[in-house]
Write an enzyme that holds these catalytic residues in place. Structure first.
Site, short mmCIF file in Angstrom:
data_model
loop_
_atom_site.label_atom_id
_atom_site.label_comp_id
_atom_site.label_asym_id
_atom_site.label_seq_id
_atom_site.Cartn_x
_atom_site.Cartn_y
_atom_site.Cartn_z
N GLU A 33 0.85 -1.20 0.00
CA GLU A 33 0.00 0.00 0.00
C GLU A 33 0.88 1.25 0.00
OE1 GLU A 33 -3.78 1.77 2.58
OE2 GLU A 33 -2.27 0.53 3.60
N LYS B 176 -10.16 0.85 -1.87
CA LYS B 176 -10.25 0.56 -0.44
C LYS B 176 -11.63 0.97 0.05
CE LYS B 176 -7.43 1.20 3.77
NZ LYS B 176 -6.19 1.84 4.28
N CYS C 77 -5.19 -3.25 3.20
CA CYS C 77 -4.88 -2.98 4.60
C CYS C 77 -6.09 -3.10 5.54
CB CYS C 77 -4.22 -1.60 4.71
SG CYS C 77 -3.34 -1.33 6.28
#
Length: 507
Positions: free
Chosen positions: A264, A339, A373
């Site tokens: 990321e 995300k 993440c």
């Protein structure tokens, strides 16, 4: 029979075994006519020798499984026992059949209790897998039904056996060996008075079956992934960073990897090239390079013949910033995954918004998904992907402290277990004091597996040394996942109680 006197051997039936086979069939099947004629058995051995399996003990035939090849489309539908043979009692073996039909499994009465039937069934399953056949079909007698025929229907009897309220020596055994009842067969064997002529059509599905008409398009079974634990460095230009990216893509590709994975915000050092007094402006500056990185990394994917998971980068869409990862396939196509859950830091300092959907992507090396993440800490997303056949989940992450990293790690391992998939985590390391909010990193990238006998005892296939720039490689066997889905010690996906809960999507 004392167990220490046994000397069992599993082998294929031979023509000179017929006298023993006849005696065994006459002993086991006195109620339905005993043994088949010698010409029937010899023809079966001639046409499909590998399908005739037997167990002998010290030279004595004590168990037999007789099998024939059939067309699945024909015999997965209603039929009778007579449909399997001609007027001369020749078993109709179809050399071009795509399934096998279990004719008989018989065990000598003196050898019952040693689970020899399971050995024969397992040998049949292995034959089905090795021959790349679609399924095992069988017409199963329900030999205790005559005791209940006056008080219940055949369907009710089968349900009662399934609930273990009634014991049926054949059906109970078949259900315990992963066969499912496909339908009820009427007048299957009219002379079978114990079953009142009924039988169950049973099926064991070969989940490894691959149609043979598309060899080039067949699925890859072993997938190699290469993940880069990326060192954050001060850089002077975009070109310098792209050279670093290409260096590592080249290195990962040289090991014949199917995937190259980046972390990321791996290109965050570029923010050091602008004024960072306003972090909101710095992230928009970084977003200005994303289209170029996406384009050039896609070219690398084609040139180096490797699918690239581009970590993540900010994108500016109508003056709204999102955190997005790209799948750059080696055929030149590109997919995007945003995300969904943005962290408090991303909301507060960078004013990043969350995306609104996840998906599973088809690749030439399996079905994959990407959760960036924080997203891996929300189990609903992984479950939605699992419902679409997810095999490998990629988790590019950026964490600053060890406890933040451990949140990602522990949740990634949980996703591997509950969704019966591989999970690849990939982070960045090093100090970057010249970039606001990215001054320190902590990472230990890893590849996780489900937890069962086919996988490492700790469910860790590979992991880096913490906080060191490093490449890790791991070979992922997709067939092991398919075994797990169907025959694992536990089968999380199959055992979900969808009758009382479910995860639904709103897009």
């Amino acid at each position: 029979m004392s167990p220490d006197e046994l000397h069992l051997q599993l082998r294929n039936l031979r023509k000179d075994d017929y006298p023993q086979l006849k005696a065994l069939m006459d002993k086991v099947y006195p109620d339905i006519g005993g043994a088949w004629g010698e010409h029937t058995i010899l023809k079966l051995i001639n046409e499909f020798a590998e399908g005739q399996i037997c167990l002998e003990d010290n030279g004595q035939l004590v168990g037999v499984a007789l099998t024939v090849k059939v067309k699945y489309a024909r015999f997965s539908n209603p039929h009778t026992y007579d449909d399997l043979m001609d007027a001369r009692e020749n078993i109709l073996n179809d050399r071009k059949g795509d399934a096998i039909y279990g004719l008989d499994v018989l065990i000598h009465p003196d050898y019952r209790g040693y689970r020899l039937g399971r050995r024969l069934y397992d040998a049949r399953k292995e034959l089905c897998r090795q021959s790349n056949l679609k399924a095992i079909l069988a017409g199963g007698r329900i030999v205790n039904f005559h005791k209940y025929a006056d008080e219940m229907t055949p369907g009710q009897y089968i349900e009662a056996v399934h609930r273990r309220e009634i014991y049926d020596p054949i059906l109970t055994f078949q259900l315990a060996n992963d066969f499912t009842v496909k339908r009820l067969l009427g007048k299957y064997l009219p002379e079978d008075k114990r079953s009142v002529g009924f039988a169950t059509l049973l099926e064991w599905n070969n989940f490894l079956y691959e149609p043979s008409d598309n060899i080039l398009g067949s699925r890859i079974r072993n997938v190699r992934v290469g993940a880069l634990q990326w060192q954050m460095r001060e850089i002077d230009s975009v070109e310098e960073m792209l050279r670093q990216v290409e260096y590592f893509v080249d290195a990962i590709s040289s090991y014949q990897s199917d995937f190259a994975v980046f972390p990321e915000f791996f290109n965050a050092p570029l923010m050091g090239l602008t004024d960072q007094s306003q972090q909101k402006d710095a992230i928009r500056f970084l977003a200005g390079f994303t289209e170029r990185f996406k384009r050039e990394m896609s070219q690398m994917a084609v040139s180096y013949n490797v699918n690239i998971i581009t970590g993540s980068m900010p994108i500016n869409e109508d003056d709204v910033i999102y955190n997005a990862s790209y799948l750059c396939r080696r055929d030149g196509t590109i997919e995007e995954q945003r995300k969904i859950h943005v962290t408090p830091h991303e909301k507060r300092d960078w004013v990043i918004e969350g995306g609104d959907h996840v998906q599973v992507f088809d690749t030439d090396a399996g079905k994959i998904g990407i959760l960036i993440c924080y997203d891996v800490e929300f189990p609903e997303l992984g479950r939605l992907m699992a419902d679409e056949g997810l095999e490998i989940l990629f988790v590019p992450f950026w964490t600053d402290t060890r406890n933040a990293y451990l949140r990602v790690r522990h949740c990634a391992q949980a996703r591997a277990v509950e969704n019966e998939c591989y999970v690849v985590t990939c982070g960045s390391v090093g100090n970057l004091p010249q970039v606001e909010s990215l001054d320190v990193q902590y990472a230990q990238s890893a590849v996780f597996s489900p937890s069962d006998f086919a996988f490492p005892y700790d469910a860790i296939l590979a992991e880096t040394t913490a906080n060191t720039e490093q490449l890790i490689f791991s070979d992922l066997n997709l067939d092991e996942l398919r075994y797990l889905h169907h025959e694992g010690s536990v089968t999380n996906l199959k055992d979900r109680r969808t009758d009382i809960y479910e995860v639904t999507r709103k897009w």
